[in-house]
Design an enzyme around this catalytic site. Structure first.
Site, PDB file in Angstrom:
ATOM      1  N   THR A 165     -41.805 -16.856 -14.822  1.00  0.00           N
ATOM      2  CA  THR A 165     -42.388 -17.755 -14.036  1.00  0.00           C
ATOM      3  C   THR A 165     -41.646 -18.460 -13.267  1.00  0.00           C
ATOM      4  O   THR A 165     -42.043 -18.975 -11.881  1.00  0.00           O
ATOM      5  CB  THR A 165     -43.341 -18.578 -14.936  1.00  0.00           C
ATOM      6  OG1 THR A 165     -44.594 -17.513 -15.577  1.00  0.00           O
ATOM      7  CG2 THR A 165     -44.356 -19.216 -13.969  1.00  0.00           C
ATOM      8  N   GLN A 193     -41.581  -6.834 -15.695  1.00  0.00           N
ATOM      9  CA  GLN A 193     -42.107  -5.665 -16.397  1.00  0.00           C
ATOM     10  C   GLN A 193     -41.132  -4.329 -16.303  1.00  0.00           C
ATOM     11  O   GLN A 193     -41.114  -3.586 -16.914  1.00  0.00           O
ATOM     12  CB  GLN A 193     -43.402  -5.302 -15.974  1.00  0.00           C
ATOM     13  CG  GLN A 193     -44.499  -6.194 -16.419  1.00  0.00           C
ATOM     14  CD  GLN A 193     -44.544  -6.282 -18.021  1.00  0.00           C
ATOM     15  OE1 GLN A 193     -44.162  -5.290 -18.860  1.00  0.00           O
ATOM     16  NE2 GLN A 193     -45.101  -7.386 -18.480  1.00  0.00           N
ATOM     17  N   SER A 243     -37.384 -11.797 -17.186  1.00  0.00           N
ATOM     18  CA  SER A 243     -37.967 -12.849 -18.546  1.00  0.00           C
ATOM     19  C   SER A 243     -37.438 -12.055 -19.702  1.00  0.00           C
ATOM     20  O   SER A 243     -37.767 -11.090 -20.016  1.00  0.00           O
ATOM     21  CB  SER A 243     -39.536 -12.621 -18.439  1.00  0.00           C
ATOM     22  OG  SER A 243     -40.013 -13.531 -19.561  1.00  0.00           O
ATOM     23  N   GLY A 244     -36.851 -13.066 -20.449  1.00  0.00           N
ATOM     24  CA  GLY A 244     -36.536 -12.586 -21.808  1.00  0.00           C
ATOM     25  C   GLY A 244     -37.539 -11.975 -22.915  1.00  0.00           C
ATOM     26  O   GLY A 244     -37.074 -10.804 -23.507  1.00  0.00           O
ATOM     27  N   HIS A 245     -38.719 -12.643 -22.968  1.00  0.00           N
ATOM     28  CA  HIS A 245     -39.473 -12.246 -23.958  1.00  0.00           C
ATOM     29  C   HIS A 245     -40.232 -10.714 -23.769  1.00  0.00           C
ATOM     30  O   HIS A 245     -41.058 -10.257 -24.503  1.00  0.00           O
ATOM     31  CB  HIS A 245     -40.515 -13.310 -24.288  1.00  0.00           C
ATOM     32  CG  HIS A 245     -41.498 -13.510 -23.353  1.00  0.00           C
ATOM     33  ND1 HIS A 245     -42.956 -13.077 -23.554  1.00  0.00           N
ATOM     34  CD2 HIS A 245     -41.691 -14.182 -22.097  1.00  0.00           C
ATOM     35  CE1 HIS A 245     -43.550 -13.469 -22.584  1.00  0.00           C
ATOM     36  NE2 HIS A 245     -42.998 -14.013 -21.679  1.00  0.00           N
ATOM     37  N   THR A 301     -29.246 -28.758 -19.256  1.00  0.00           N
ATOM     38  CA  THR A 301     -28.191 -28.373 -20.013  1.00  0.00           C
ATOM     39  C   THR A 301     -28.499 -26.943 -20.461  1.00  0.00           C
ATOM     40  O   THR A 301     -29.696 -26.597 -20.827  1.00  0.00           O
ATOM     41  CB  THR A 301     -28.111 -29.224 -21.344  1.00  0.00           C
ATOM     42  OG1 THR A 301     -27.778 -30.515 -20.806  1.00  0.00           O
ATOM     43  CG2 THR A 301     -27.050 -28.672 -22.397  1.00  0.00           C
ATOM     44  N   CYS A 326     -52.818 -13.473 -19.477  1.00  0.00           N
ATOM     45  CA  CYS A 326     -52.712 -14.690 -18.812  1.00  0.00           C
ATOM     46  C   CYS A 326     -54.253 -15.184 -18.328  1.00  0.00           C
ATOM     47  O   CYS A 326     -54.606 -16.246 -18.005  1.00  0.00           O
ATOM     48  CB  CYS A 326     -51.742 -14.858 -17.475  1.00  0.00           C
ATOM     49  SG  CYS A 326     -50.272 -14.210 -18.048  1.00  0.00           S
TER      50      CYS A 326
HETATM   51  C1  LIG Z   1     -44.883 -11.910 -18.423  1.00  0.00           C
HETATM   52  C2  LIG Z   1     -45.081 -11.828 -16.801  1.00  0.00           C
HETATM   53  C3  LIG Z   1     -44.407 -12.857 -15.940  1.00  0.00           C
HETATM   54  C4  LIG Z   1     -44.046 -14.176 -16.587  1.00  0.00           C
HETATM   55  O1  LIG Z   1     -42.963 -14.316 -17.477  1.00  0.00           O
HETATM   56  P1  LIG Z   1     -42.873 -15.575 -18.467  1.00  0.00           P
HETATM   57  O2  LIG Z   1     -41.491 -15.511 -18.793  1.00  0.00           O
HETATM   58  O3  LIG Z   1     -44.030 -15.295 -19.293  1.00  0.00           O
HETATM   59  O4  LIG Z   1     -43.004 -16.905 -17.598  1.00  0.00           O
HETATM   60  C5  LIG Z   1     -44.232 -12.616 -14.534  1.00  0.00           C
HETATM   61  N1  LIG Z   1     -44.396 -11.625 -13.851  1.00  0.00           N
HETATM   62  C6  LIG Z   1     -44.880 -10.438 -14.566  1.00  0.00           C
HETATM   63  C7  LIG Z   1     -45.163  -9.212 -14.153  1.00  0.00           C
HETATM   64  C8  LIG Z   1     -45.097 -10.484 -16.034  1.00  0.00           C
HETATM   65  O5  LIG Z   1     -45.425  -9.466 -16.908  1.00  0.00           O
END
Ligand SMILES: *Cc1c(COP(=O)(O)O)cnc(C)c1O
Length: 390
Positions: free
Chosen positions: A72, A178, A198-200, A236, A324
Site C-alpha cells: 500500500t 500479486q 509486498s513481502g507478505h 530507520t 480488504c
Molecule cells: C495485498 C495487496 C496490496 C496491499 O499490500 P499490503 O502489503 O498488504 O499493503 C496491494 N495490491 C494488491 C494487488 C494486493 O494484492
C-alpha cells in the site's frame, strides 16, 4: 484441525528459510545500519545484499529498489510522487479493478480536484487498450494499471500499456503485488517506471514492501526525514524484514518454475474437477491470461459466505475475493466491473494456492466442495430448481 490454506492472495506463510535469515537481526545484530561502527555496518551489508536479491528477481538495478513498509505504501508513494513531479498535470488514469491501495487513493484525489479516469474491463476481466489510447492526453500525469488482479488472477498487458503511456510523456506505475514471484519479469526491458511489491504476498513477513523506481525517473518522497534509502524513504530501516524480503525474493526466483508447473497444475486440476462435478459454475476470467495460482469461481444461486463457512468447518481456508472489502455484503468491485451477473458475483469464491500446497489438499477440496454446494442450493428456491433440472 490442520488448516488447508488456499488464501495465499490474502497473505502467505513466512518460509522457514526466510525466518531463519531474519532471526539474527532482532536480538543479536540489532545495530542501526546508518551507524558508523562495524556493528551497524554489518547490517548495512546485509541490507545491500537484500536489495540485490530483490533487484535480481525484477531484473532491475539494486539502486532502483526502495524498501517501504508495505504494498500500500509503495502504491501511494508512486502515485503521489508523479503528481508532485508534474504539478501542472491534473489527470490520473487507473482501472476499475485495482486493489483499494490504488483505487481509494485515486478516488480521494478525485475529490481534491484531480480528473480521474477508471478504465473498464470486459466480461473476462481484460483491459481495453483502445479506451486507454482515447483518454490519455498531455494532461495525464500518471497511469496506474495493476500487473495482475488479486481476485481473479487476470494478468494485464502492462508492457503495451507502458508503451502507450510513454508516447504521451506520462509516468507508468504498476501494482505488481500479486505478480512478483509468480510470473517472471524483467525491468531492464520494460516500459514500467514504478512498481509496487509486498513481502507478505511472497512468503516474507507482513509490514515490508518495496518499490521499483526506474533510474532517471524523478521522484518526490512520501516520507521525509533522515537520509535512509538515499532520502527516498526516510525512517530507520526495518532491517530484519528487509533481509527477509531479500531472501523471499531469492527463493521466489528459485521456485518460479515450480509455481508455473506444479502449482499451476494443482490449480488447473482443482478448476477442471470442480467444473466436472458441479453444475452451473463459471470461472471468472477463464478466457484471459491468469496467474498460475489463482482460481476465482462462481457458483450460481449460492452465497459465497455460505460456501466459505461450510468449507471453514472442514479446515479449508478460501476467500470471497478481496480480504480488504469482505465484511460487506456488496459483491466485489472487480466482479461487478466485469459484469458478472449478480447471482454469480454473490456466489464467487477465490482459491489461491502456493508452493506449500499439496495434491492431497487439492483432493480433499475436490471431495468436500460438491456436497457443500448441493447443501446450500437445497436451501435456496432457485438452487432447488437447478438441482431438480440435473
Ligand atoms: C495485498 C495487496 C496490496 C496491499 O499490500 P499490503 O502489503 O498488504 O499493503 C496491494 N495490491 C494488491 C494487488 C494486493 O494484492
Amino acid at each position: 484441525m490442520k488448516e488447508i490454506y488456499l488464501d495465499n492472495n490474502a497473505t502467505t506463510k513466512v518460509d522457514e528459510a526466510v525466518f531463519e535469515e531474519m532471526r539474527p537481526y532482532f536480538c543479536e545484530l540489532y545495530g542501526n545500519p546508518s551507524s558508523m561502527h562495524f556493528f551497524g555496518g554489518q547490517v548495512q551489508n546485509k541490507i545491500d545484499e537484500a536489495r540485490k536479491r530483490v533487484a535480481k528477481l525484477l531484473g532491475s538495478l539494486p539502486e532502483e529498489i526502495i524498501f517501504t513498509s508495505c504494498g500500500t505504501e509503495s502504491d501511494n508513494a508512486a502515485i503521489r510522487s508523479a503528481l508532485e513531479v508534474f504539478p501542472e498535470k491534473r489527470h490520473i488514469i487507473t482501472t476499475r479493478v485495482e486493489h483499494p491501495a490504488v483505487l481509494t487513493l485515486c478516488r480521494n484525489l478525485a475529490k481534491r480536484g484531480y480528473r480521474v479516469t477508471e478504465l473498464s474491463v470486459d466480461g473476462e476481466g481484460r483491459l481495453d487498450l483502445g479506451e486507454l489510447r482515447k483518454v490519455i492526453d498531455n494532461d495525464t500525469a500518471i497511469v496506474s494499471v495493476m500487473y495482475a488482479n488479486n481476485e481473479t488472477g487476470v494478468i494485464f498487458p502492462v508492457e503495451e500499456v507502458g508503451a502507450i503511456v510513454k508516447e504521451k510523456g506520462a509516468l507508468f506505475h504498476t501494482d505488481a503485488v500479486q505478480a512478483v514471484g509468480k510470473i517472471p519479469m524483467d525491468m531492464s526491458k520494460s516500459t514500467i517506471d514504478m512498481l509496487a511489491l509486498s513481502g507478505h504476498k511472497l512468503h516474507a513477513p507482513k509490514g515490508v514492501g518495496a518499490m521499483y523506481l526506474r533510474k532517471g525517473v524523478s521522484f518526490r518522497p512520501f516520507m521525509v526525514g533522515g537520509h535512509q534509502e538515499r532520502s527516498r524513504r526516510s525512517g530507520t530501516e526495518n532491517s530484519a524484514s528487509i533481509i527477509a524480503l531479500g531472501k523471499a525474493c531469492e527463493l521466489a526466483g528459485q521456485f518460479m518454475l515450480d509455481e508455473n508447473t506444479r502449482v499451476k497444475a494443482m490449480r488447473d486440476r482443482l478448476e477442471k474437477e470442480i467444473l466436472a462435478r458441479i453444475p452451473s459454475v463459471r470461472v471468472n476470467g477463464c478466457q484471459a491470461e491468469r496467474l498460475p495460482n489463482t482460481l476465482s469461481i462462481a457458483f450460481e444461486f449460492v452465497e459465497g459466505e455460505g460456501i466459505l463457512l461450510l468449507l471453514n468447518e472442514k479446515g479449508i481456508c478460501a476467500s470471497s475475493g478481496s480480504a480488504c472489502t469482505s465484511g460487506s455484503l456488496e459483491p466485489s468491485h472487480v466482479l461487478r466491473a466485469m459484469g458478472v451477473p449478480f447471482t454469480c458475483a454473490h456466489g464467487s469464491i477465490r482459491f489461491s494456492l502456493s508452493r506449500f500446497n499439496t495434491d492431497e489438499e487439492i483432493d480433499l477440496v475436490i471431495r468436500e466442495l460438491p456436497p457443500v454446494i448441493t447443501r446450500l442450493r437445497e436451501m435456496s428456491p432457485f438452487g432447488r430448481d437447478l438441482l431438480s433440472s440435473h
